[in-house]
Design an enzyme around this catalytic site. Structure first.
Site, PDB file in Angstrom:
ATOM      1  N   GLY A  78      57.554  99.263 -22.614  1.00 47.28           N
ATOM      2  CA  GLY A  78      58.571 100.243 -22.994  1.00 47.28           C
ATOM      3  C   GLY A  78      58.356 100.848 -24.366  1.00 47.28           C
ATOM      4  N   ASP A  87      60.478 110.267 -26.267  1.00 46.79           N
ATOM      5  CA  ASP A  87      59.246 109.509 -26.491  1.00 46.79           C
ATOM      6  C   ASP A  87      58.206 110.350 -27.236  1.00 46.79           C
ATOM      7  OD1 ASP A  87      60.641 107.708 -25.000  1.00 46.79           O
ATOM      8  OD2 ASP A  87      59.388 107.860 -23.218  1.00 46.79           O
TER       9      ASP A  87
END
Length: 390
Positions: free
Chosen positions: A129, A177
């Protein structure tokens, strides 16, 4: 098992591999993975997130060719791929697609790029992650921008990297991200408004405190189907409010009062999902005030509260994640902890005083193995700068 590796050794090995393969000097780019301190499942609800770039990264060595071919080498997988800039299409190997998708998006913006040779590798743990895919996309965009003098600004590179993942790779990720990977700044977290993309750096000068990631070793098997379900539940809540408040287009615009009035009477499950998201946005804004006031203890308490919400209201946790958060709660030197990412596996993110890290790891590793019959992996992170030339 604590995973650490010095950047220099890895980047120099990638450069050596490049020179041995292509017999020329490359341009070298470092693009980091990211953590998100607070603000989970808020991004696709147009809310706020609080990510930071970390000291785990993708390193890319790249140079121009005098034809239109693309020659990619994955240092970690020891595999290579040949393609052509005139016909960019998904590969059968999957790993080249993160690079090829970016090439396609750059071309879609009308930029001309020639062929190139590229060796890349990294120390971002896969499946934990920390967004290794976003780091690879940003490394590619940044490298090609540099190599071919495309003059793209960082936000353009962030957006095309996200689009490459959405459209070419086929993963419907939000923008956080790629944004954190590109815009990260040492000793700062980024308060990003996912609706307007306005952002501010918030100080995170926490001397003697490290980010410790405890990896459950559980893969997110449920994550994509449940993720889509959560998105639908959030949209259902918005639709119920919108009948009475037409200006509400996402949970970002909703208040707890609106949820109580218009959602709770109709659908208790949708209510709980939406309640978590609205509370998490409020919590994040309060947490950034804690950072400005230098109150890291209050910030840590909000991380624990986020985990409680993710586990009980949003229901995206799992027994292993809950166990790890419970085990560190109340331990001296542990400031805050919660599950991080989509859920159903992956890591917990913990803020821990440096002095107690070794003892924490020594205690929790065998306890986790005994309770869950799985090996615990531990990553120690620090906040670093975003994508840059080496």
């Amino acid at each position: 098992m604590i995973a650490t590796q010095s950047h220099t050794s890895l980047s120099s090995r990638i450069i050596e591999k490049f020179k041995a393969t292509f017999n020329t000097d490359p341009v070298v780019v470092r693009s980091p993975g990211r953590v998100n301190l607070i603000g989970e499942h808020t991004d696709y609800n147009n809310g706020f997130v609080l990510p930071a770039a970390i000291n785990k990264a993708i390193y890319m060595a790249i140079s121009r060719r005098d034809d239109q071919l693309i020659h990619l080498v994955s240092f970690d997988l020891d595999l290579s791929y040949m393609g052509d800039t005139r016909e960019v299409k998904p590969s059968t190997q999957h790993w080249p697609d993160y690079v090829l998708g970016v090439v396609q998006q750059i071309q879609a913006l009308g930029h001309k790029i020639g062929g190139f040779n590229c060796v890349f590798g990294g120390d971002i743990p896969l499946g934990a992650g920390m967004s290794s895919s976003a780091a690879l996309e940003c490394a590619t965009a940044f490298s090609l921008n540099e190599l071919f003098g495309l003059k793209m600004d960082p936000l353009t590179m962030v957006k095309l990297s996200q689009k490459a993942e959405n459209e070419f790779v086929g993963v419907k990720c939000g923008i956080m991200d790629q944004f954190a990977s590109m815009f990260g700044r040492k000793n700062n977290v980024i308060r990003l408004d996912c609706q307007s993309l306005a952002y501010e750096y918030e100080p995170f000068n926490t001397d003697g405190i490290h980010i410790v990631l405890l990896d459950t070793n559980v893969k997110h098997s449920l994550a994509s189907s449940e993720y889509n379900t959560r998105r639908q539940q959030c949209e259902a809540g918005v639709a119920l409010i919108k009948k009475h408040n037409p200006a509400v287009n996402s949970l970002r615009d909703a208040t707890l009062e609106m949820l109580d009035k218009y959602v709770a009477p109709h659908d208790e499950l949708v209510y709980r999902r939406c309640q978590y998201v609205v509370e998490e946005n409020l919590r994040l804004l309060a947490a950034t005030a804690d950072l400005r006031n230098g109150d890291i203890t209050a910030f840590g308490q909000k991380m624990f509260a986020t985990h409680e919400g993710l586990s009980r209201k949003y229901e995206v946790s799992c027994p292993e994640l809950d166990y790890l958060v419970e085990q560190v709660k109340g331990r001296p030197g542990v400031i805050g902890a919660r599950m991080m990412g989509g859920g159903f596996g992956g890591c917990t993110i913990n803020l821990v005083q440096e002095a107690v890290i070794d003892q924490l790891v020594a205690d929790i590793t065998p306890a986790y193995a005994k309770a869950m019959d799985k090996e615990l992996k531990v990553y120690i992170g620090q906040i670093e700068n975003g994508t840059s030339l080496i």
